[in-house]
Design a protein around this motif. Structure first.
Motif, PDB file in Angstrom:
ATOM      1  N   ARG A  63     -43.050  63.924  28.781  1.00 24.91           N
ATOM      2  CA  ARG A  63     -44.331  64.389  28.236  1.00 24.91           C
ATOM      3  C   ARG A  63     -44.174  64.920  26.816  1.00 24.91           C
ATOM      4  O   ARG A  63     -45.040  64.717  25.963  1.00 24.91           O
ATOM      5  CB  ARG A  63     -44.937  65.473  29.145  1.00 24.91           C
ATOM      6  CG  ARG A  63     -45.599  64.925  30.396  1.00 24.91           C
ATOM      7  CD  ARG A  63     -46.464  65.960  31.078  1.00 24.91           C
ATOM      8  NE  ARG A  63     -45.714  67.119  31.540  1.00 24.91           N
ATOM      9  CZ  ARG A  63     -45.001  67.154  32.664  1.00 24.91           C
ATOM     10  NH1 ARG A  63     -44.919  66.075  33.430  1.00 24.91           N
ATOM     11  NH2 ARG A  63     -44.361  68.245  33.025  1.00 24.91           N
ATOM     12  N   ARG A  73     -47.830  57.272  28.394  1.00 22.05           N
ATOM     13  CA  ARG A  73     -47.334  57.076  29.769  1.00 22.05           C
ATOM     14  C   ARG A  73     -47.270  55.600  30.127  1.00 22.05           C
ATOM     15  O   ARG A  73     -46.316  55.152  30.790  1.00 22.05           O
ATOM     16  CB  ARG A  73     -48.258  57.835  30.747  1.00 22.05           C
ATOM     17  CG  ARG A  73     -48.102  57.453  32.223  1.00 22.05           C
ATOM     18  CD  ARG A  73     -46.749  57.861  32.757  1.00 22.05           C
ATOM     19  NE  ARG A  73     -46.533  57.456  34.131  1.00 22.05           N
ATOM     20  CZ  ARG A  73     -45.890  56.359  34.495  1.00 22.05           C
ATOM     21  NH1 ARG A  73     -45.420  55.516  33.584  1.00 22.05           N
ATOM     22  NH2 ARG A  73     -45.713  56.081  35.780  1.00 22.05           N
ATOM     23  N   LEU A 104     -46.889  63.416  37.403  1.00 20.26           N
ATOM     24  CA  LEU A 104     -47.487  62.102  37.165  1.00 20.26           C
ATOM     25  C   LEU A 104     -48.603  61.808  38.155  1.00 20.26           C
ATOM     26  O   LEU A 104     -48.577  62.277  39.295  1.00 20.26           O
ATOM     27  CB  LEU A 104     -46.424  61.001  37.281  1.00 20.26           C
ATOM     28  CG  LEU A 104     -45.268  61.055  36.274  1.00 20.26           C
ATOM     29  CD1 LEU A 104     -44.246  59.978  36.616  1.00 20.26           C
ATOM     30  CD2 LEU A 104     -45.773  60.883  34.855  1.00 20.26           C
TER      31      LEU A 104
END
Length: 287
Positions: A63, A73, A104
């Motif tokens: 991240r 992502r 996630l």
């Protein structure tokens, strides 16, 4: 997913040929340093597992670092695996915990890590039933979109046939130990016949093959490192690899495996090393 070479999975998704293995990568600082080096070197796949105990640190590192490289992502392929302690009725809980640890909304690939169950012997008759329960839970999360692809690791040909005979969703990937001393002929043929992607781990034989005289001779002839030769031997056959290292320089070196070719003579010589040698866990006894 960038311009990295990929393999096509039976789900229609593409998985990078090169990924970073994170086994034994621990601590926030070390994970950040290695993930940074990997992203800078072109890695776009990252492989972890519940038993590695680094899912949270990997999630944080990605991240924080993806924006640094102009990535999102969707530009990376993330794999995790079900711990043997969660095999069976706890599989759904285990998968959701991995998603939570990584922070996630979905995983690109989720694998059953081992055909057995923690706390049960390899000959325990409950093992097949627990595998079936786990797979049913993964199929449910796959249908919901939480697990984009599902597969298995450390399965023998018998375990894989058992799964293929009883599943609604076929496995997308089989991840096993694979290197010149363990060419896994039967498993590779079975995967080829059934549309399962065969993926390698421990391509260096846990480091033992880096000092093998033949590997050293081929490396010298190619002016490459022994690790690059071993990884290229796999990828030149279309087998995705997951080299791991806690050293940024080795992470960078391992990424340089797609810009050269091994000669047919060198490929054949390395393949002839096959002797069934396993350096990692042997699942053969698990019923």
């Amino acid at each position: 997913m960038d311009s990295q070479p990929t393999v096509l999975l039976n789900t229609g998704a593409r998985m990078p040929l090169l990924g970073l293995g994170t086994f034994r990568l621990c601590g926030r600082e070390d994970t950040f340093r290695i993930v940074d080096a990997a992203l800078a070197s072109g890695y776009r796949a990252f492989d972890t597992a519940a038993v590695y105990r680094n899912e949270e640190h990997l999630g944080v590192a990605l991240r924080e670092l993806l924006p640094k490289y102009g990535l999102t992502r969707e530009d990376v392929f993330i794999t995790s695996k079900l711990g043997p302690k969660d095999q069976g009725s706890r599989a759904r809980e285990g998968a959701l915990h991995s998603l939570s640890q990584l922070g996630l909304g979905y995983l690109d690939l989720y694998l059953i890590h081992w055909p057995g169950t923690q706390g049960r012997g390899v000959s325990d008759p409950s093992n097949p039933g627990n595998r079936a329960l786990s797979w049913a839970a993964l199929e449910g999360l796959h249908a919901q979109g939480s697990l984009r692809a599902i597969g298995v690791s450390n399965y023998t040909p018998a375990h894989l046939r058992e799964l293929l005979d009883g599943c609604a969703v076929p496995p997308a990937v089989l991840q096993v130990e694979f290197h010149p001393q363990l060419a896994q002929g039967e498993l590779r043929r079975l995967c080829g016949e059934t549309g399962v992607c065969f993926q390698a781990y421990s391509s260096l034989g846990t480091g033992a093959l880096l000092q093998d005289p033949l590997v050293l001779r081929v490396a010298q002839a190619c002016q490459r490192t022994p690790a690059q030769v071993l990884l290229r031997w796999a990828t030149q056959q279309g087998v995705p690899v997951l080299p791991k290292s806690c050293c940024p320089e080795r992470v960078r070196d391992n990424a340089r495996l797609l810009d050269f070719q091994l000669s047919l003579e060198h490929m054949e010589a390395l393949t002839k090393m096959d002797c069934g040698q396993k350096y990692c866990w042997d699942p053969a006894g698990v019923v």
